[in-house]
Design a protein around this motif. Structure first.
Motif, PDB file in Angstrom:
ATOM      1  N   SER A   3       0.992  -1.282   0.004  1.00  0.00           N
ATOM      2  CA  SER A   3       0.042   0.144   0.002  1.00  0.00           C
ATOM      3  C   SER A   3       0.906   1.364   0.051  1.00  0.00           C
ATOM      4  CB  SER A   3      -0.943  -0.090   1.270  1.00  0.00           C
ATOM      5  OG  SER A   3      -1.068   1.207   1.777  1.00  0.00           O
ATOM      6  N   TYR A   4       1.961   1.567   1.020  1.00  0.00           N
ATOM      7  CA  TYR A   4       2.549   2.671   0.760  1.00  0.00           C
ATOM      8  C   TYR A   4       3.612   3.036  -0.293  1.00  0.00           C
ATOM      9  CZ  TYR A   4       6.153   5.845   1.939  1.00  0.00           C
ATOM     10  OH  TYR A   4       7.265   7.036   1.906  1.00  0.00           O
ATOM     11  N   PRO A   5       4.334   1.894  -0.791  1.00  0.00           N
ATOM     12  CA  PRO A   5       5.037   1.819  -2.061  1.00  0.00           C
ATOM     13  C   PRO A   5       3.975   2.328  -3.164  1.00  0.00           C
ATOM     14  CG  PRO A   5       5.813   0.120  -0.895  1.00  0.00           C
ATOM     15  CD  PRO A   5       4.635   0.752   0.000  1.00  0.00           C
ATOM     16  N   GLN A   6       2.818   1.389  -3.306  1.00  0.00           N
ATOM     17  CA  GLN A   6       2.120   1.728  -4.385  1.00  0.00           C
ATOM     18  C   GLN A   6       1.495   3.227  -4.296  1.00  0.00           C
ATOM     19  OE1 GLN A   6      -1.281  -0.931  -4.843  1.00  0.00           O
ATOM     20  NE2 GLN A   6      -2.458   0.274  -5.979  1.00  0.00           N
ATOM     21  N   ASP A   7       1.144   3.483  -2.992  1.00  0.00           N
ATOM     22  CA  ASP A   7       0.798   5.163  -3.087  1.00  0.00           C
ATOM     23  C   ASP A   7       1.641   5.978  -3.473  1.00  0.00           C
ATOM     24  OD1 ASP A   7      -1.669   4.466  -2.023  1.00  0.00           O
ATOM     25  OD2 ASP A   7      -1.059   4.810   0.277  1.00  0.00           O
ATOM     26  N   ALA A   8       3.136   5.758  -3.300  1.00  0.00           N
ATOM     27  CA  ALA A   8       4.175   6.458  -3.841  1.00  0.00           C
ATOM     28  C   ALA A   8       4.412   6.326  -5.170  1.00  0.00           C
ATOM     29  CB  ALA A   8       5.601   6.129  -3.181  1.00  0.00           C
ATOM     30  N   VAL A   9       4.235   5.425  -5.930  1.00  0.00           N
ATOM     31  CA  VAL A   9       4.432   5.199  -7.190  1.00  0.00           C
ATOM     32  C   VAL A   9       3.167   5.919  -8.206  1.00  0.00           C
ATOM     33  CG1 VAL A   9       3.880   3.612  -9.252  1.00  0.00           C
ATOM     34  CG2 VAL A   9       5.718   3.245  -7.146  1.00  0.00           C
ATOM     35  N   ARG A  36       8.664  -5.494  -6.642  1.00  0.00           N
ATOM     36  CA  ARG A  36       9.041  -4.527  -7.503  1.00  0.00           C
ATOM     37  C   ARG A  36       8.422  -4.586  -8.914  1.00  0.00           C
ATOM     38  NH1 ARG A  36      13.917  -5.344  -4.744  1.00  0.00           N
ATOM     39  NH2 ARG A  36      14.715  -6.340  -6.471  1.00  0.00           N
ATOM     40  N   SER A  37       8.256  -5.771  -9.335  1.00  0.00           N
ATOM     41  CA  SER A  37       7.765  -6.102 -10.792  1.00  0.00           C
ATOM     42  C   SER A  37       6.366  -5.460 -10.620  1.00  0.00           C
ATOM     43  CB  SER A  37       7.896  -7.436 -11.147  1.00  0.00           C
ATOM     44  OG  SER A  37       9.231  -7.912 -11.268  1.00  0.00           O
ATOM     45  N   ALA A  38       5.541  -5.763  -9.745  1.00  0.00           N
ATOM     46  CA  ALA A  38       4.233  -5.462  -9.743  1.00  0.00           C
ATOM     47  C   ALA A  38       4.096  -3.925  -9.717  1.00  0.00           C
ATOM     48  CB  ALA A  38       3.604  -6.126  -8.547  1.00  0.00           C
ATOM     49  N   LEU A  39       4.961  -3.190  -8.998  1.00  0.00           N
ATOM     50  CA  LEU A  39       4.919  -1.931  -9.042  1.00  0.00           C
ATOM     51  C   LEU A  39       5.454  -1.261 -10.508  1.00  0.00           C
ATOM     52  CD1 LEU A  39       6.415  -0.837  -5.614  1.00  0.00           C
ATOM     53  CD2 LEU A  39       3.916  -0.645  -6.233  1.00  0.00           C
ATOM     54  N   TRP A  40       6.186  -1.869 -11.016  1.00  0.00           N
ATOM     55  CA  TRP A  40       6.845  -1.363 -12.160  1.00  0.00           C
ATOM     56  C   TRP A  40       5.564  -1.410 -13.124  1.00  0.00           C
ATOM     57  CZ3 TRP A  40       7.548  -2.645 -17.338  1.00  0.00           C
ATOM     58  CH2 TRP A  40       8.033  -1.422 -18.044  1.00  0.00           C
ATOM     59  N   LEU A  41       4.927  -2.562 -13.231  1.00  0.00           N
ATOM     60  CA  LEU A  41       3.811  -2.920 -14.121  1.00  0.00           C
ATOM     61  C   LEU A  41       2.555  -2.126 -13.986  1.00  0.00           C
ATOM     62  CD1 LEU A  41       2.352  -4.771 -16.372  1.00  0.00           C
ATOM     63  CD2 LEU A  41       1.795  -6.395 -14.426  1.00  0.00           C
TER      64      LEU A  41
END
Length: 65
Positions: A3-9, A36-41
């Protein structure tokens, strides 16, 4: 858990940050490769979405063209 990394992205996307810079920021996160792959996608899909691309280029950021 993302949740936090996704919000940042998503905040970087909303700011019009170029995809290559977003990728660098994702690579710096203390996450496993799958996360990381999920966030990049997520970033790739949102940045390359035609509606998003039109909005960003209209803001003077033609880095997607």
């Amino acid at each position: 858990m993302l949740s936090y990394p996704q919000d940042a992205v998503e905040a970087l996307i909303a700011e019009g940050t170029p995809l290559d810079e977003i990728e660098e920021r994702i690579d710096e996160l203390p996450l496993d490769a799958e996360q990381r792959s999920a966030l990049w996608l997520l970033a790739w899909v949102k940045v390359t979405n035609p509606a998003t691309r039109t909005r960003i280029t209209a803001d003077g950021r033609p880095w997607l063209e």
